[in-house]
Every structure is written in C-alpha cells, then in structure tokens.
Enzyme design. Structure first.
Site, mmCIF file in Angstrom:
data_model
loop_
_atom_site.group_PDB
_atom_site.id
_atom_site.type_symbol
_atom_site.label_atom_id
_atom_site.label_comp_id
_atom_site.label_asym_id
_atom_site.label_seq_id
_atom_site.Cartn_x
_atom_site.Cartn_y
_atom_site.Cartn_z
ATOM 1 N N ASP A 51 8.417 -21.485 90.359
ATOM 2 C CA ASP A 51 8.961 -20.132 90.253
ATOM 3 C C ASP A 51 10.485 -20.210 90.344
ATOM 4 O O ASP A 51 11.028 -20.603 91.378
ATOM 5 C CB ASP A 51 8.406 -19.268 91.396
ATOM 6 C CG ASP A 51 8.462 -17.790 91.102
ATOM 7 O OD1 ASP A 51 9.383 -17.366 90.399
ATOM 8 O OD2 ASP A 51 7.573 -17.054 91.581
ATOM 9 N N ASP A 52 11.171 -19.874 89.257
ATOM 10 C CA ASP A 52 12.634 -19.827 89.216
ATOM 11 C C ASP A 52 13.298 -21.199 89.259
ATOM 12 O O ASP A 52 14.471 -21.314 89.642
ATOM 13 C CB ASP A 52 13.202 -18.968 90.357
ATOM 14 C CG ASP A 52 12.733 -17.523 90.314
ATOM 15 O OD1 ASP A 52 12.193 -17.101 89.279
ATOM 16 O OD2 ASP A 52 12.916 -16.810 91.321
ATOM 17 N N CYS A 89 9.169 -13.378 85.464
ATOM 18 C CA CYS A 89 7.926 -14.052 85.828
ATOM 19 C C CYS A 89 6.675 -13.460 85.182
ATOM 20 O O CYS A 89 5.883 -14.192 84.597
ATOM 21 C CB CYS A 89 7.769 -14.081 87.346
ATOM 22 S SG CYS A 89 7.872 -12.474 88.140
ATOM 23 N N ARG A 93 4.142 -15.520 82.748
ATOM 24 C CA ARG A 93 2.796 -15.862 83.197
ATOM 25 C C ARG A 93 1.737 -15.329 82.241
ATOM 26 O O ARG A 93 0.718 -15.985 81.981
ATOM 27 C CB ARG A 93 2.586 -15.342 84.621
ATOM 28 C CG ARG A 93 3.384 -16.114 85.642
ATOM 29 C CD ARG A 93 3.681 -15.329 86.917
ATOM 30 N NE ARG A 93 4.814 -15.936 87.603
ATOM 31 C CZ ARG A 93 4.722 -16.880 88.537
ATOM 32 N NH1 ARG A 93 3.533 -17.288 88.941
ATOM 33 N NH2 ARG A 93 5.791 -17.398 89.073
ATOM 34 N N LYS A 151 0.815 -17.386 93.238
ATOM 35 C CA LYS A 151 1.299 -16.070 92.813
ATOM 36 C C LYS A 151 0.603 -15.639 91.525
ATOM 37 O O LYS A 151 0.523 -16.397 90.567
ATOM 38 C CB LYS A 151 2.819 -16.145 92.618
ATOM 39 C CG LYS A 151 3.450 -14.913 91.998
ATOM 40 C CD LYS A 151 4.951 -15.081 91.973
ATOM 41 C CE LYS A 151 5.619 -14.172 90.968
ATOM 42 N NZ LYS A 151 7.082 -14.345 90.938
ATOM 43 N N HIS A 153 0.664 -11.703 90.117
ATOM 44 C CA HIS A 153 1.642 -10.765 89.560
ATOM 45 C C HIS A 153 1.292 -10.351 88.137
ATOM 46 O O HIS A 153 2.158 -10.169 87.280
ATOM 47 C CB HIS A 153 3.040 -11.393 89.607
ATOM 48 C CG HIS A 153 4.134 -10.371 89.732
ATOM 49 N ND1 HIS A 153 5.383 -10.523 89.172
ATOM 50 C CD2 HIS A 153 4.176 -9.177 90.373
ATOM 51 C CE1 HIS A 153 6.144 -9.485 89.453
ATOM 52 N NE2 HIS A 153 5.424 -8.645 90.186
ATOM 53 N N HIS A 242 11.257 -19.393 94.607
ATOM 54 C CA HIS A 242 11.535 -17.954 94.612
ATOM 55 C C HIS A 242 12.095 -17.531 95.970
ATOM 56 O O HIS A 242 11.810 -18.152 96.991
ATOM 57 C CB HIS A 242 10.230 -17.199 94.320
ATOM 58 C CG HIS A 242 10.397 -15.760 93.988
ATOM 59 N ND1 HIS A 242 10.585 -14.785 94.945
ATOM 60 C CD2 HIS A 242 10.382 -15.104 92.796
ATOM 61 C CE1 HIS A 242 10.687 -13.607 94.365
ATOM 62 N NE2 HIS A 242 10.575 -13.773 93.057
ATOM 63 N N ASP A 348 8.641 -20.668 85.311
ATOM 64 C CA ASP A 348 8.478 -19.402 84.602
ATOM 65 C C ASP A 348 9.771 -18.870 84.000
ATOM 66 O O ASP A 348 9.745 -18.109 83.037
ATOM 67 C CB ASP A 348 7.843 -18.345 85.514
ATOM 68 C CG ASP A 348 8.632 -18.075 86.788
ATOM 69 O OD1 ASP A 348 9.621 -18.779 87.049
ATOM 70 O OD2 ASP A 348 8.245 -17.153 87.534
ATOM 71 N N ASN A 349 10.922 -19.251 84.532
ATOM 72 C CA ASN A 349 12.219 -18.794 84.012
ATOM 73 C C ASN A 349 13.318 -19.579 84.703
ATOM 74 O O ASN A 349 13.043 -20.497 85.480
ATOM 75 C CB ASN A 349 12.414 -17.288 84.225
ATOM 76 C CG ASN A 349 12.024 -16.786 85.594
ATOM 77 O OD1 ASN A 349 11.070 -16.030 85.736
ATOM 78 N ND2 ASN A 349 12.739 -17.209 86.620
ATOM 79 N N LYS A 403 18.262 -16.343 85.287
ATOM 80 C CA LYS A 403 17.106 -15.442 85.274
ATOM 81 C C LYS A 403 17.530 -14.008 84.953
ATOM 82 O O LYS A 403 18.621 -13.584 85.319
ATOM 83 C CB LYS A 403 16.427 -15.503 86.643
ATOM 84 C CG LYS A 403 15.216 -14.585 86.823
ATOM 85 C CD LYS A 403 14.645 -14.748 88.216
ATOM 86 C CE LYS A 403 13.515 -13.769 88.491
ATOM 87 N NZ LYS A 403 12.938 -13.950 89.838
#
Length: 601
Positions: A51-52, A89, A93, A151, A153, A242, A348-349, A403
């Site tokens: 994540d990130d 995100c 996803r 996660k 989301h 994250h 994800d980014n 991001k």
C-alpha cells in the site's frame, strides 16, 4: 447480489462442462490461443499488494529497505519497469482483482473523496458491480481454494465484502487503513477499524502487528487443507506502508542515520540509481521539488530528526513486511508447495504525501484516540507517524509528483512476477497496466472465458513472462486512466496527462514518456497534432468506460474534509449534547448558589 449469485452458478456450470484442461488466453484485444496444461501442474497463486509503495522502494528496484525475500522472487522471475497503476487504492484494487477499468468494475475513485452528486451513479458505487467477476470467482470456478487477508476497501456489508466476491476465507479491513498495532481507526473519517472474517465482524486481538497478523492468518487458511489437494489463490493486501507508518523498533533501528541527509539527498541518490538500473534513460532529466517544498537545511534540528526518524520507520515497515513474506515462503517450502507457487508482488499507487497530524482539530482527535506524534516511540504503538510531501516527492524519483496524481510518481509502480512458467532473471520494459494482472493469472491457472461476464480490458502477460519476444502492447494501442479528474492516456512512446489542483492546473500536457519519464519537456506546442490525436483517444476512453464530470470547484482536499465532517456528524452532535448538558448543569448550579447566597443575606 442475486444477479451475481446466479452468474456465479452459471460460471461454475460452464467451467465444469468445458473440462478441466482448457486454458484462457488474454480476454480482449490481445487474446491468445488456448493452451493445455495437465491438472497436476496448476500453480498456487499468491498476490502480494503493498500500500503506497513507490517504484524504487523495494530492494530489487534499488530501494534503501532490506527486502531479501522479495529480491529472491525478482531474481527467480520477472521484474517489470513499465508497469502503471491508478493513483488511488480502491480503483487500483478493483482493476487488479477484475481485469476491468476502474469505472467498468464499479470503483471510479475512493469513497473518502467522492462528491455526493456522484454517489450511486454507474461506476461510482465504489463496490464491484454485480455483473463483474473477480479473479477469486474465476479461479474458484476452476477448483481453486480462494483466500484473502488484509485491506479490502471495495464495498461494505453483505455481498460486497470478500466472502461475497469469491473468497472462501478472508480477514478483511473494510476501510482505507487502520492502526498497525491495535484495532482502531487512524483518521477522523472513521469511527472504528472495521475488521471482518468471512463476512462477519472479527474478534481481533487487543494488540498485534499488521504484517505479522495478516501473514499468520493467511498461513492458517492455507494450512486448513493438505498440500496438493487443491491449488489455492491467496490475496495478501498489506497495510505497509500506508499511514500510520509504523514498524517494530528492531527494524526501524536498522536504518539509523540513513536519511539524515534529507529529502533532496534521497531524491538525488534515487535518481542516480535509476540511471544505473535503466529505470531512467541516459541523459533524461528529472523534475525537482514543488516550489513550496521546505529546505531541509533550513529546518530546526529537532524537526530534521523527527523527519529522518519517520523515514527510518518507513524503511523498517517495508523490511518487516518482507520478513513476514519470508515466513510465508518458508511455510510453503515446508508444505512442498513453494516451487509450484506463482507470486505477484506490486503496489496500488505511488507514495503518500499527506500530513494528517497537523490538520485542524487533529490534536484533540489524536488525544481522544490514544495517539501521539513525537520522536520518542515514533512508529511504535500509539504513534501516528507519517512521512509527508517532501519525502514522498523524494521517494517517487525518478518520477514526478506522487499518490493522488497521474504523473509518473503517482502511478509508476513495482511489479514482480515469479514462479512456475516464468523465465528467471527477466526484465520487461514494455507498458503494462494493473488490469493485466487478472487475465495473466487466469491464463496461468487455466481458467476458461466466461462470456456472460464483461470482457476484461487487460491482456495476458503470460507470453512475455515465459520468455517470448515482442512488445507487450502495439505502438498504436491506447491506454487511459482517470481518477477524480486526474487523468492520463498512453499511446506508444507518448503520454498526455492532466493533474488537477492543488498541484496541477487541469490543463492537458504531452510528453515523450520513453525518452522523458520525468515529464520535464512539455510537447503540446511543438506537436499539436499529436496532442489532439491523443485527446481524441482519451475522449473515446471516457465515453467507453463512463467517466462522469466532477462538480464545479471540486478538489480532493475540500471533499475529504466535507466527507469526514459528515461521517463524524453523529459523534459531533453527541459531543455537543454532552457539552450542552455540562454547561446547562453548571449554569443551574450557579443559579442555585446565587439564590442561596441571596437567601442567606
């Protein structure tokens, strides 16, 4: 939900009727002939989503963090250098798990920044649409066990959590993030940290560390069936890195002094390594920091120390995640399944620039939720740590921005694929996209096409992973991206990009992305015809996927604040009521005291 259940039954029936040995080529424009694979060689599949994490955060891409287990996968498999994802995100996803553009999948943006005018529009319901199949559903129809930890989301409530999207077992965080040490929220948008196991509220331990917890739970799910009985598909959606950026001290302490030179030094070092690794062409320029970025040397010493420590924790968080991944690999080796497991490792980014700590009202919120931000214990339990914008710009090197934006720093991410059928030591430079993951996994698993489901936008990468030559995409194929007004389109060596305020101005710009991945030479004036051709491609993309116009005056920051206040309205109203009772009670006591005083006189 009923439509999805009926379609899933149809897919299962169609899969059984088609026979267990047919293989899917890529759905869409680049479909390949069906291949044949014996049943016993179907690989297990593990998708690991950071994540990130920035393009160069992992060791295999020149990062500072020690990631020996991920580096091992990169050496044994393929490392992609032209992989792009979305800048946020939820859209990423949705595309990762379905192979469809985020609007077609149902998750155009994230709920935290969605304007109320766009809620419940097609593509903006922010959950996977009923007619869309996830990779878990596709593989479960082929006899795979489907497992998930991390996660989610991608929707709330019955039918929208992982158990309603094809996963047999799942431990899912139904939020954009949460504390890594305890089950509690990390920002005022949330009133809790909503964890679910198999669709029901989960009983979480009082304390844990997220990467260890998620790997342990996924390992438990894997161990629920003997090795070799049936292949499994596992989705590990890590919270690293994250916000809140947190890590055990034993990992963070291994980077003491590593970032004392500041963000300018880090960006310069990463840019130099990017040239050495071929991530940046010789002679290509890179953009600098935003005009209002702080000068590292001008900061007070205590601010530099806490900023440097925040990055030590950041690197430690990545290393802690890698160590947990190593334990998962060891367990698979003990089960005799490591060599038959296909791994995908990605993000994800790009890196997260936000500073939650110094927002208005956060001091009170942090105190009431057990958080602090100070050098002592930074990154440990109760610490709301973050890295901030300047570090994010440094981490995004050699890309521009981070991001939220579709400049290269926000969407160019690492992608490693390793396992059976993947030629070792491969470097793949062609433009690839997050929608390519699902068709690739379906291809390796031998999943059949499902005509009743929407055709995937992505293409299978199996041919290039197996060592085949040729480009991933043709020179005239276009690839569009849009999230909350930030948009881009690639065709061949060129890219048009539109970044919205506050950093952008909403104007389209043209770049030769092959020679200038730093997006430093704007070509609209020199090549107006090319700009117009790519704008026409983008207009066709918008119409095809259903991009909706944003309301006037929209910005991500304003909408996030408005949505957070709306979510907290019941709590704020309750606090106001309590305050009114306290004030009223105090007034009544004062009135009685005055009356008593007058009576005594």
């Amino acid at each position: 939900m009923a439509r999805k259940t009926a379609r899933r039954k149809l897919a299962l029936w169609a899969g059984a009727a088609a026979g267990a040995l047919s293989l899917l080529g890529a759905e869409g424009a680049s479909a390949a002939p069906a291949l044949k694979t014996p049943e016993r060689t179907r690989p297990n599949i593990i998708v690991i989503l950071f994540d990130d994490v920035a393009l160069m955060d992992l060791g295999a891409y020149g990062g500072e963090a020690r990631t020996p287990n991920i580096d091992r996968l990169a050496r044994q498999g393929a490392r992609f250098t032209g992989y792009r994802t979305s800048p946020l995100c939820t859209p990423s996803r949705a595309m990762l798990l379905t192979g469809l553009d985020n609007h077609r999948a149902g998750a155009a943006t994230i709920e935290e920044i969605l304007p109320p005018e766009m809620r419940n529009r097609p593509g903006y319901r922010l959950r996977i649409e009923p007619e869309v199949l996830t990779i878990a559903e596709r593989l479960r129809a082929e006899g795979y066990r489907t497992l998930m930890a991390g996660k989610w989301h991608l929707g709330h409530g019955p039918g929208e959590l992982p158990d309603g999207q094809g996963f047999d077992r799942s431990l899912a965080l139904d939020a954009s993030g949460a504390d890594n040490w305890a089950p509690r929220p990390y920002m005022p948008y949330y009133t809790e940290a909503p964890w679910y196991e198999d669709g029901r509220p989960a009983k979480m331990p009082g304390s844990f560390y997220s990467s260890d917890l998620l790997v342990d739970r996924l390992t438990r799910y894997i161990d629920e069936a003997p090795a070799g009985r049936a292949p499994f598909f596992a989705y590990l959606a890590l919270q690293a890195v994250h916000i809140p950026v947190q890590a055990p001290a034993r990992y963070a302490d291994g980077y003491r002094g590593r970032f004392d030179g500041g963000w300018e030094a880090l960006r310069q070092a990463r840019t130099a390594r990017a040239r050495q690794l071929g991530l940046l062409p010789d002679g290509a320029a890179v953009d600098g920091f935003s005009p209002d970025a702080r000068d590292w040397d001008a900061l007070p010493a205590h601010e530099r120390r806490i900023a440097a420590r925040s990055m030590e924790v950041y690197a430690g968080m990545i290393e802690a995640a890698d160590a947990a991944i190593g334990r998962l690999m060891q367990r698979l080796e003990a089960r005799g399944e490591l060599d038959n497991t296909l791994f995908v490792v990605t993000s994800d980014n790009g890196p997260e620039p936000s500073d939650p700590v110094h927002q208005r009202g956060m001091g009170l919120w942090m105190r009431t939720h057990g958080y602090a931000w100070r050098l002592e214990g930074l990154g440990g339990p109760g610490s709301l740590n973050y890295i901030g914008r300047e570090w994010a710009e440094a981490l995004a090197a050699p890309g521009r921005r981070y991001k939220f934006y579709v400049s290269e720093g926000g969407i160019r991410a690492p992608l490693i694929v390793s396992g059976p059928g993947v030629a070792p030591g491969r470097r793949i430079d062609g433009l690839t996209f997050v929608t390519d993951v699902t068709p690739t996994l379906a291809d390796f698993a031998g999943a059949r096409a499902t005509p009743e489901a929407p055709a995937m936008d992505g293409i299978s990468l199996r041919a290039v992973l197996e060592g085949g030559g040729g480009a991933v995409r043709g020179p005239n194929s276009s690839l569009g991206i849009e999230v909350s007004g930030n948009a881009a389109l690639y065709r061949g060596d060129y890219k048009i990009v539109r970044d919205m305020p506050p950093l952008g101005d909403g104007r389209w710009r043209l770049y030769d992305i092959a020679r200038d991945p730093g997006e430093t030479r704007e070509l609209s004036g020199a090549e107006p015809e090319r700009l117009q051709a790519l704008l026409a491609d983008y207009a066709a993309y918008e119409a095809r996927v259903g991009v909706a116009p944003l309301p006037p005056g929209y910005t991500i920051q304003k909408q996030l604040t408005a949505n957070a206040l709306a979510r907290q309205a019941p709590l704020l109203a309750a606090l106001a009521g309590v305050l009114a009772l306290v004030v009223g009670g105090a007034g009544l006591l004062a009135w009685r005291w005055r009356r008593r005083g007058r009576g005594g006189a």
